[in-house]
Structure formats: structure tokens, C-alpha cells
Design a protein around this motif. Structure first.
Motif, PDB file in Angstrom:
ATOM      1  N   PRO A  83      -2.555   3.857  -5.219  1.00 34.55           N
ATOM      2  CA  PRO A  83      -1.955   4.970  -6.225  1.00 34.55           C
ATOM      3  C   PRO A  83      -0.348   4.246  -5.612  1.00 34.55           C
ATOM      4  CG  PRO A  83      -3.934   5.700  -5.007  1.00 34.55           C
ATOM      5  CD  PRO A  83      -4.163   4.470  -5.165  1.00 34.55           C
ATOM      6  N   LEU A  84       0.468   4.921  -6.388  1.00 33.36           N
ATOM      7  CA  LEU A  84       1.559   4.550  -5.572  1.00 33.36           C
ATOM      8  C   LEU A  84       2.258   5.082  -4.942  1.00 33.36           C
ATOM      9  CD1 LEU A  84       4.451   3.551  -6.514  1.00 33.36           C
ATOM     10  CD2 LEU A  84       5.236   5.443  -8.126  1.00 33.36           C
ATOM     11  N   HIS A  85       2.068   6.528  -4.751  1.00 33.75           N
ATOM     12  CA  HIS A  85       2.137   7.451  -3.647  1.00 33.75           C
ATOM     13  C   HIS A  85       1.689   6.671  -2.405  1.00 33.75           C
ATOM     14  CE1 HIS A  85      -1.173   9.320  -5.266  1.00 33.75           C
ATOM     15  NE2 HIS A  85      -1.633   9.669  -4.052  1.00 33.75           N
ATOM     16  N   ASP A  86       0.582   6.342  -2.490  1.00 32.55           N
ATOM     17  CA  ASP A  86      -0.431   5.393  -0.580  1.00 32.55           C
ATOM     18  C   ASP A  86      -0.023   4.127  -0.416  1.00 32.55           C
ATOM     19  OD1 ASP A  86      -1.790   7.463  -0.966  1.00 32.55           O
ATOM     20  OD2 ASP A  86      -3.463   7.019  -2.323  1.00 32.55           O
ATOM     21  N   PHE A  87       1.126   3.453  -1.216  1.00 25.99           N
ATOM     22  CA  PHE A  87       1.777   1.813  -1.090  1.00 25.99           C
ATOM     23  C   PHE A  87       2.472   1.798  -0.178  1.00 25.99           C
ATOM     24  CE2 PHE A  87       3.678  -2.121  -1.686  1.00 25.99           C
ATOM     25  CZ  PHE A  87       2.191  -3.001  -1.901  1.00 25.99           C
ATOM     26  N   ARG A  88       2.588   1.103   0.967  1.00 24.67           N
ATOM     27  CA  ARG A  88       3.895   1.129   1.663  1.00 24.67           C
ATOM     28  C   ARG A  88       4.799  -0.318   1.204  1.00 24.67           C
ATOM     29  NH1 ARG A  88       3.557   0.406   8.401  1.00 24.67           N
ATOM     30  NH2 ARG A  88       5.793   0.240   9.037  1.00 24.67           N
ATOM     31  N   PHE A  89       6.167   0.151   0.699  1.00 28.97           N
ATOM     32  CA  PHE A  89       6.777  -1.036  -0.034  1.00 28.97           C
ATOM     33  C   PHE A  89       7.380  -1.609   1.230  1.00 28.97           C
ATOM     34  CE2 PHE A  89       6.008   1.557  -3.291  1.00 28.97           C
ATOM     35  CZ  PHE A  89       5.660   0.507  -4.689  1.00 28.97           C
ATOM     36  N   ASP A 113      -0.873  -9.761  -4.666  1.00 27.81           N
ATOM     37  CA  ASP A 113      -1.120  -9.864  -2.978  1.00 27.81           C
ATOM     38  C   ASP A 113      -0.855  -8.851  -2.529  1.00 27.81           C
ATOM     39  OD1 ASP A 113       0.084 -12.325  -1.334  1.00 27.81           O
ATOM     40  OD2 ASP A 113       2.333 -12.300  -2.587  1.00 27.81           O
ATOM     41  N   ALA A 114      -0.217  -7.798  -3.949  1.00 31.49           N
ATOM     42  CA  ALA A 114      -0.924  -6.135  -3.789  1.00 31.49           C
ATOM     43  C   ALA A 114      -0.525  -5.676  -5.177  1.00 31.49           C
ATOM     44  CB  ALA A 114      -0.471  -5.667  -2.604  1.00 31.49           C
ATOM     45  N   ARG A 115      -1.721  -4.622  -5.552  1.00 32.30           N
ATOM     46  CA  ARG A 115      -1.992  -4.077  -6.848  1.00 32.30           C
ATOM     47  C   ARG A 115      -1.538  -2.731  -6.944  1.00 32.30           C
ATOM     48  NH1 ARG A 115      -4.677  -9.210  -6.982  1.00 32.30           N
ATOM     49  NH2 ARG A 115      -5.894  -7.828  -5.387  1.00 32.30           N
ATOM     50  N   VAL A 116      -0.744  -1.863  -7.663  1.00 32.83           N
ATOM     51  CA  VAL A 116      -0.193  -1.234  -7.645  1.00 32.83           C
ATOM     52  C   VAL A 116      -0.570   0.001  -9.105  1.00 32.83           C
ATOM     53  CG1 VAL A 116       1.652   0.764  -7.328  1.00 32.83           C
ATOM     54  CG2 VAL A 116       0.944  -1.080  -5.320  1.00 32.83           C
ATOM     55  N   ILE A 117      -0.199   1.145  -8.901  1.00 34.70           N
ATOM     56  CA  ILE A 117      -1.044   2.179 -10.158  1.00 34.70           C
ATOM     57  C   ILE A 117      -0.024   3.140 -10.181  1.00 34.70           C
ATOM     58  CG2 ILE A 117      -2.604   3.215  -9.654  1.00 34.70           C
ATOM     59  CD1 ILE A 117      -4.258   3.377 -12.171  1.00 34.70           C
ATOM     60  N   ILE A 118       0.722   3.388 -11.543  1.00 41.09           N
ATOM     61  CA  ILE A 118       1.672   4.910 -11.498  1.00 41.09           C
ATOM     62  C   ILE A 118       0.591   5.675 -11.748  1.00 41.09           C
ATOM     63  CG2 ILE A 118       3.201   5.597 -11.437  1.00 41.09           C
ATOM     64  CD1 ILE A 118       4.882   2.819 -12.436  1.00 41.09           C
ATOM     65  N   PRO A 119      -0.038   6.624 -11.095  1.00 37.82           N
ATOM     66  CA  PRO A 119      -0.640   7.683 -11.364  1.00 37.82           C
ATOM     67  C   PRO A 119      -0.254   8.731 -12.318  1.00 37.82           C
ATOM     68  CG  PRO A 119      -0.758   7.949  -9.005  1.00 37.82           C
ATOM     69  CD  PRO A 119       0.392   7.139  -9.426  1.00 37.82           C
ATOM     70  N   ILE A 120      -1.109   9.161 -14.135  1.00 36.36           N
ATOM     71  CA  ILE A 120      -0.625  10.071 -15.272  1.00 36.36           C
ATOM     72  C   ILE A 120      -1.532  10.669 -15.053  1.00 36.36           C
ATOM     73  CG2 ILE A 120       1.269   7.722 -15.390  1.00 36.36           C
ATOM     74  CD1 ILE A 120      -1.392   6.761 -18.253  1.00 36.36           C
ATOM     75  N   THR A 121      -1.098  11.108 -16.222  1.00 34.99           N
ATOM     76  CA  THR A 121      -2.703  12.424 -16.384  1.00 34.99           C
ATOM     77  C   THR A 121      -3.386  11.687 -17.588  1.00 34.99           C
ATOM     78  OG1 THR A 121      -0.853  12.860 -18.341  1.00 34.99           O
ATOM     79  CG2 THR A 121      -0.926  14.343 -16.489  1.00 34.99           C
ATOM     80  N   ALA A 199       4.757   8.499   3.880  1.00 34.73           N
ATOM     81  CA  ALA A 199       4.574   9.717   4.481  1.00 34.73           C
ATOM     82  C   ALA A 199       4.966  10.686   2.680  1.00 34.73           C
ATOM     83  CB  ALA A 199       3.964  10.439   5.540  1.00 34.73           C
ATOM     84  N   LEU A 200       6.587  10.784   3.764  1.00 41.33           N
ATOM     85  CA  LEU A 200       7.789  11.841   2.746  1.00 41.33           C
ATOM     86  C   LEU A 200       7.800  12.086   1.290  1.00 41.33           C
ATOM     87  CD1 LEU A 200      10.828  12.100   5.173  1.00 41.33           C
ATOM     88  CD2 LEU A 200       8.712  13.842   5.187  1.00 41.33           C
ATOM     89  N   TYR A 201       7.542  10.237   0.456  1.00 36.60           N
ATOM     90  CA  TYR A 201       8.107   9.928  -0.474  1.00 36.60           C
ATOM     91  C   TYR A 201       6.294   9.888  -1.700  1.00 36.60           C
ATOM     92  CZ  TYR A 201      13.089   9.729   0.245  1.00 36.60           C
ATOM     93  OH  TYR A 201      13.940   9.954   0.968  1.00 36.60           O
ATOM     94  N   GLY A 202       5.101   9.959  -0.271  1.00 42.36           N
ATOM     95  CA  GLY A 202       4.109  10.307  -1.349  1.00 42.36           C
ATOM     96  C   GLY A 202       3.268  10.925  -1.686  1.00 42.36           C
TER      97      GLY A 202
END
Length: 202
Positions: A83-89, A113-121, A199-202
Motif C-alpha cells: 500500500p502506498l502509505h506503507d511504502f518508503r520512497f 524493484d518494488a510494487r506499490v498500490i494506491i488503495p481505493i474503495t 509515518a506522518l504521510y502514511g
């Protein structure tokens, strides 16, 4: 950070991505073949009234793009991703987005190298690719910016002391800044600031 698009198949979305890159100052890499004719003239036309588009680099195919080794490839996908909010860029990340119609093939998915998903409803398919790119660049850029801003404290501290306490001895606060604050930021501060920003932007 870089924005990369894998074989875009909707010209309007590519145009929007080029404008996004121009406005944010982010280079845009296009991995061909596209689903429509692409030329330098078409790229300039896509920029419209935004002036010259951002730096645009065209790659003949996936193998050439991968061989360029531009940085850590972060694929935005709906399949098996963090999930996007758990990923460290990281500052040198290459944000990769697939086709609107089919995403990316397994070869590209596995090579990332990494795969990210943007959570949606639940029940929704996905965002528009350019909307996803804007979200990804904003999230990653905010974390990197917070880290860089915090690491500059060793420069700001002497100036603040000089303004607040003009009678203070510069030899003391400059020495403390360079000998104590600067090494602290390199060894402890940067990892700490990055974790806090995540953590703040997660």
C-alpha cells in the motif's frame, strides 16, 4: 524522481502526464511502442501553453529502458503490491506506470524493484494513470522534501542563533553546528527524519 510510462495507449493521458512533469519539474520517460504515433512535434503540441514540456526521454522498448539503470523501479500496480502509505520512497526512485488498457506484462511486473498500490474503495478498478502519477509523485516528493528540509538544520541553526543572540560568540555556535549537529544528522538524523516523514504521510 523520474516518471516513466510503459507503452501509453491514450494520447490525452500522455499529454496530461507531460504537463504534470513540466509543472513539477520531473523528467518523463516514455517506453515505446505507444498505442498511437508519437513524434517530437506531438510532444511539443501536448505541452500546449505550458511552454516547453519537461525533459522527455524516449526508449525504444522495455529492455533498453531497463538497461539504462536509471534508479530503483517502483511499479504502481493493482497486483500484489505494498500500500502506498506503507511504502518508503527514495530520491532516485523511478515511478513506473503501465498502460490504461492492460497495465504491464509479467516480465515488467517481475523486474520491478518494488510494487506499490494506491488503495481505493472496494469495487473500483483503478485511477486514471495520470491521476495515479500525480498521487505517487506528491507522496514520494513530500517524504523526500521533509527529509532534505530536516537535514538542513545545521545550516539554519547558526543563522537563528545569530539573529536571536547577536552578542553570542560565533566560534561557539558555528563549531557546535559543524562538529555536533552535522555529524548527528548524517548518522542519526537522516534515517530518523525519513522514518518520521513516512509515518506522518502514511
Amino acid at each position: 524522481m523520474l516518471l516513466s510510462l510503459f507503452q501509453p495507449d491514450i494520447p490525452q493521458n500522455l499529454g496530461a502526464a507531460l504537463r504534470l512533469g513540466a509543472c513539477l519539474g520531473v523528467p518523463v520517460h516514455v517506453i515505446e511502442p505507444c498505442g498511437f504515433p508519437l513524434s517530437d512535434k506531438a510532444i511539443r503540441r501536448a505541452a500546449l501553453d505550458y511552454g516547453d514540456p519537461a525533459e522527455v526521454v524516449r526508449h525504444p522498448g522495455w529492455s533498453e529502458f531497463a538497461a539504462a539503470k536509471l534508479g530503483r523501479i517502483v511499479l504502481f500496480t493493482t497486483r500484489g503490491a505494498t500500500p502506498l502509505h506503507d511504502f518508503r520512497f527514495e530520491p532516485d526512485d523511478v515511478l513506473l506506470f503501465g498502460r490504461e488498457s492492460a497495465g504491464v506484462p509479467d516480465e515488467v511486473h517481475d523486474a520491478a524493484d518494488a510494487r506499490v498500490i494506491i488503495p481505493i474503495t472496494p469495487g473500483r478498478r483503478s485511477f486514471n494513470v495520470t491521476v495515479s502519477a500525480a498521487i505517487g509523485l506528491s507522496e514520494g516528493g513530500a517524504i523526500v522534501l521533509a527529509t532534505l528540509a530536516a537535514s538542513a538544520s545545521y545550516i539554519a541553526a547558526p543563522a537563528a542563533v545569530q539573529l536571536a543572540l547577536p552578542q553570542a560568540n560565533p566560534g561557539y555556535y558555528l563549531t557546535c553546528s559543524l562538529v555536533i549537529t552535522f555529524p548527528f544528522n548524517l548518522i542519526v538524523g537522516l534515517p530518523l527524519y525519513s522514518a518520521m516523514a513516512s509515518a506522518l504521510y502514511g
